[in-house]
Design a protein around this motif. Structure first.
Motif, mmCIF file in Angstrom:
data_model
loop_
_atom_site.group_PDB
_atom_site.id
_atom_site.type_symbol
_atom_site.label_atom_id
_atom_site.label_comp_id
_atom_site.label_asym_id
_atom_site.label_seq_id
_atom_site.Cartn_x
_atom_site.Cartn_y
_atom_site.Cartn_z
ATOM 1 N N ILE A 38 -45.643 -1.375 -49.457
ATOM 2 C CA ILE A 38 -44.791 -0.734 -50.428
ATOM 3 C C ILE A 38 -43.480 -1.303 -50.442
ATOM 4 C CG2 ILE A 38 -43.823 1.618 -50.854
ATOM 5 C CD1 ILE A 38 -45.769 2.423 -48.617
ATOM 6 N N ALA A 39 -42.922 -1.647 -51.955
ATOM 7 C CA ALA A 39 -41.634 -1.911 -52.459
ATOM 8 C C ALA A 39 -40.671 -0.744 -52.396
ATOM 9 C CB ALA A 39 -41.710 -2.517 -53.636
ATOM 10 N N ALA A 40 -39.475 -1.197 -51.627
ATOM 11 C CA ALA A 40 -38.318 -0.253 -51.742
ATOM 12 C C ALA A 40 -37.259 -1.108 -52.371
ATOM 13 C CB ALA A 40 -37.916 -0.126 -50.435
ATOM 14 N N PRO A 81 -37.351 16.010 -63.409
ATOM 15 C CA PRO A 81 -37.154 14.415 -63.682
ATOM 16 C C PRO A 81 -36.609 13.441 -62.573
ATOM 17 C CG PRO A 81 -36.479 15.542 -65.496
ATOM 18 C CD PRO A 81 -36.727 16.582 -64.482
ATOM 19 N N TYR A 82 -35.635 14.252 -61.551
ATOM 20 C CA TYR A 82 -35.042 13.559 -60.688
ATOM 21 C C TYR A 82 -35.544 13.551 -59.205
ATOM 22 C CZ TYR A 82 -31.985 14.291 -64.456
ATOM 23 O OH TYR A 82 -31.307 14.463 -65.698
ATOM 24 N N VAL A 83 -36.967 14.056 -59.059
ATOM 25 C CA VAL A 83 -37.731 14.032 -57.968
ATOM 26 C C VAL A 83 -38.296 12.602 -57.750
ATOM 27 C CG1 VAL A 83 -39.841 14.653 -56.868
ATOM 28 C CG2 VAL A 83 -38.587 16.331 -58.101
ATOM 29 N N ASN A 84 -37.817 11.975 -56.348
ATOM 30 C CA ASN A 84 -38.356 10.750 -56.287
ATOM 31 C C ASN A 84 -39.840 10.674 -55.720
ATOM 32 O OD1 ASN A 84 -35.772 10.047 -56.576
ATOM 33 N ND2 ASN A 84 -35.818 8.516 -54.938
ATOM 34 N N VAL A 85 -40.699 9.582 -56.057
ATOM 35 C CA VAL A 85 -42.092 9.363 -55.842
ATOM 36 C C VAL A 85 -42.637 8.187 -55.360
ATOM 37 C CG1 VAL A 85 -42.559 11.203 -57.815
ATOM 38 C CG2 VAL A 85 -42.598 8.512 -58.086
ATOM 39 N N VAL A 86 -43.552 8.380 -54.718
ATOM 40 C CA VAL A 86 -44.459 6.952 -54.362
ATOM 41 C C VAL A 86 -45.293 6.752 -55.744
ATOM 42 C CG1 VAL A 86 -46.235 5.966 -53.255
ATOM 43 C CG2 VAL A 86 -44.681 7.088 -52.033
ATOM 44 N N ASP A 103 -48.941 -2.916 -53.245
ATOM 45 C CA ASP A 103 -49.721 -1.515 -53.473
ATOM 46 C C ASP A 103 -48.893 -0.528 -54.265
ATOM 47 O OD1 ASP A 103 -52.311 -2.652 -52.156
ATOM 48 O OD2 ASP A 103 -50.862 -2.799 -50.641
ATOM 49 N N ALA A 104 -47.840 -0.307 -53.863
ATOM 50 C CA ALA A 104 -47.084 0.909 -54.468
ATOM 51 C C ALA A 104 -45.567 0.575 -54.230
ATOM 52 C CB ALA A 104 -47.426 1.970 -53.601
ATOM 53 N N ASN A 105 -44.872 1.358 -54.674
ATOM 54 C CA ASN A 105 -43.354 1.556 -54.268
ATOM 55 C C ASN A 105 -42.620 3.055 -54.167
ATOM 56 O OD1 ASN A 105 -42.202 2.680 -57.076
ATOM 57 N ND2 ASN A 105 -42.930 0.856 -57.965
ATOM 58 N N SER A 106 -41.711 2.814 -53.730
ATOM 59 C CA SER A 106 -41.133 4.222 -53.230
ATOM 60 C C SER A 106 -39.452 4.062 -53.401
ATOM 61 C CB SER A 106 -41.502 4.664 -51.826
ATOM 62 O OG SER A 106 -40.872 6.041 -51.526
#
Length: 319
Positions: A59-61, A251-256, A103-106
């Motif tokens: 996962i990218a951060a 709109p400002y909720v963080n997601v994976v 695979d994903a980012n967060s």
């Protein structure tokens, strides 16, 4: 960065052409080092099982956060090996996921993700909600919004994404009214009612805490996490605090986020369980000093919100 950043200038240019630019980050380019980074971050896809039957994802951060270590530890107990790849860039975490090298980012909220998809013709999708940074109205001298006198100056961020968020908070606090047609990126020109004749000083978001005590500002609107811990600014100090459950906060909720064709990866259920582990909740609290909270928004709502923001962005592009 000047008060009129490159991004703000692009928005103003677009307004003169009767359209709104939807870029959140300007002036960021993918440099030649991408090839080297890709070689570093290539890993086993989460859709494949390791030799011992365990799942593995990378996962990218956007930055190094200690609570990520706790997530990895908890996920490992549940049979998922998580590798965090910290990329000091706000573009690469998305481009690498889109390319399939991660695979994903967060690291981003839905508004940022919608802009990336539209600008790059991609279809990254939110998997589940993670955290949300709390924002509010703060003042070193006042105890309530009622004490903000007519003609006062309010400090707000100078970029469209954060500046728009600040204006929504001022509206929710009853201090101004915005044009309903302003969309996701209102600016001060979209204020249709300003009963206290407030003025707005646009400041780079990250430097607002340094100007918190500026006597020319009655208050500032910014995320609590921007304040240095030494300033001892806490949630309870806000004259007004945003509501994470409000529609304007979605709109400002963080997601994976991952590729649309990777949404059925069985790793996501395990990862979401890890985020909800009490040890991770405690780590988030310690990492952000109570300024950021774990939030739960249904995946369907996240994707519907993303689709709406992308539609608005596409319409603005074609205007």
């Amino acid at each position: 960065m000047s008060a009129k950043s490159e991004l703000r200038r692009s928005v103003e240019d677009s307004r003169r052409k009767r359209r709104t630019t939807i870029l959140v980050i300007a002036g960021v380019a993918v440099v030649a080092l991408v090839a080297g980074i890709i070689g570093v971050v290539r890993t086993l896809s989460g859709e494949e099982a390791a030799d011992d039957g365990r799942l593995a994802i990378t996962i990218a951060a956007g930055e190094d956060n200690e609570y990520h270590d706790t997530i990895a530890e908890v996920a490992a107990e549940k049979g998922l090996d998580v590798t965090w790849q910290n990329l000091d860039d706000w573009v690469l975490p998305n481009t690498e996921v889109a390319a399939g090298t991660l695979d994903a980012n967060s690291f981003q909220h839905i508004l940022f993700l919608s802009n990336f998809n539209v600008e790059n013709g991609e279809d990254l999708q939110p998997v589940f909600s993670t955290i949300m940074s709390r924002w509010g109205i703060f003042s070193p001298r006042l105890d309530s919004t009622e004490e903000i006198e007519p003609g006062s100056a309010i400090g707000i961020p100078d970029d469209p994404s954060n500046g728009g968020r600040a204006l929504f908070i001022l509206q929710d606090a009853g201090l101004i009214e915005l044009d309903p047609e302003a969309g996701a990126y209102p600016d001060t020109d979209d204020i249709i009612d300003n009963p206290r004749d407030l003025s707005f000083t646009e400041i780079t978001a990250t430097t607002i805490p340094q100007q918190f005590d500026d006597p020319s500002l009655a208050a500032v609107v910014v995320g609590i996490h921007y304040f240095d811990p030494s300033q001892n600014i806490e949630i309870e100090d806000a004259l007004y605090l945003d509501d994470p459950d409000a529609e304007s906060s979605l709109p400002y909720v963080n997601v994976v986020a991952t590729r649309a064709d990777n949404l059925d990866n069985p790793a996501w259920d395990i990862l979401e369980e890890a985020y909800d582990d009490p040890r991770v909740i405690e780590a988030i609290e310690e990492e952000f000093f109570g300024t950021t909270m774990r939030v739960h928004v249904p995946a369907e709502t996240l994707r519907e919100t993303l689709a709406e923001l992308q539609e608005e962005a596409q319409q603005n592009q074609g205007a």
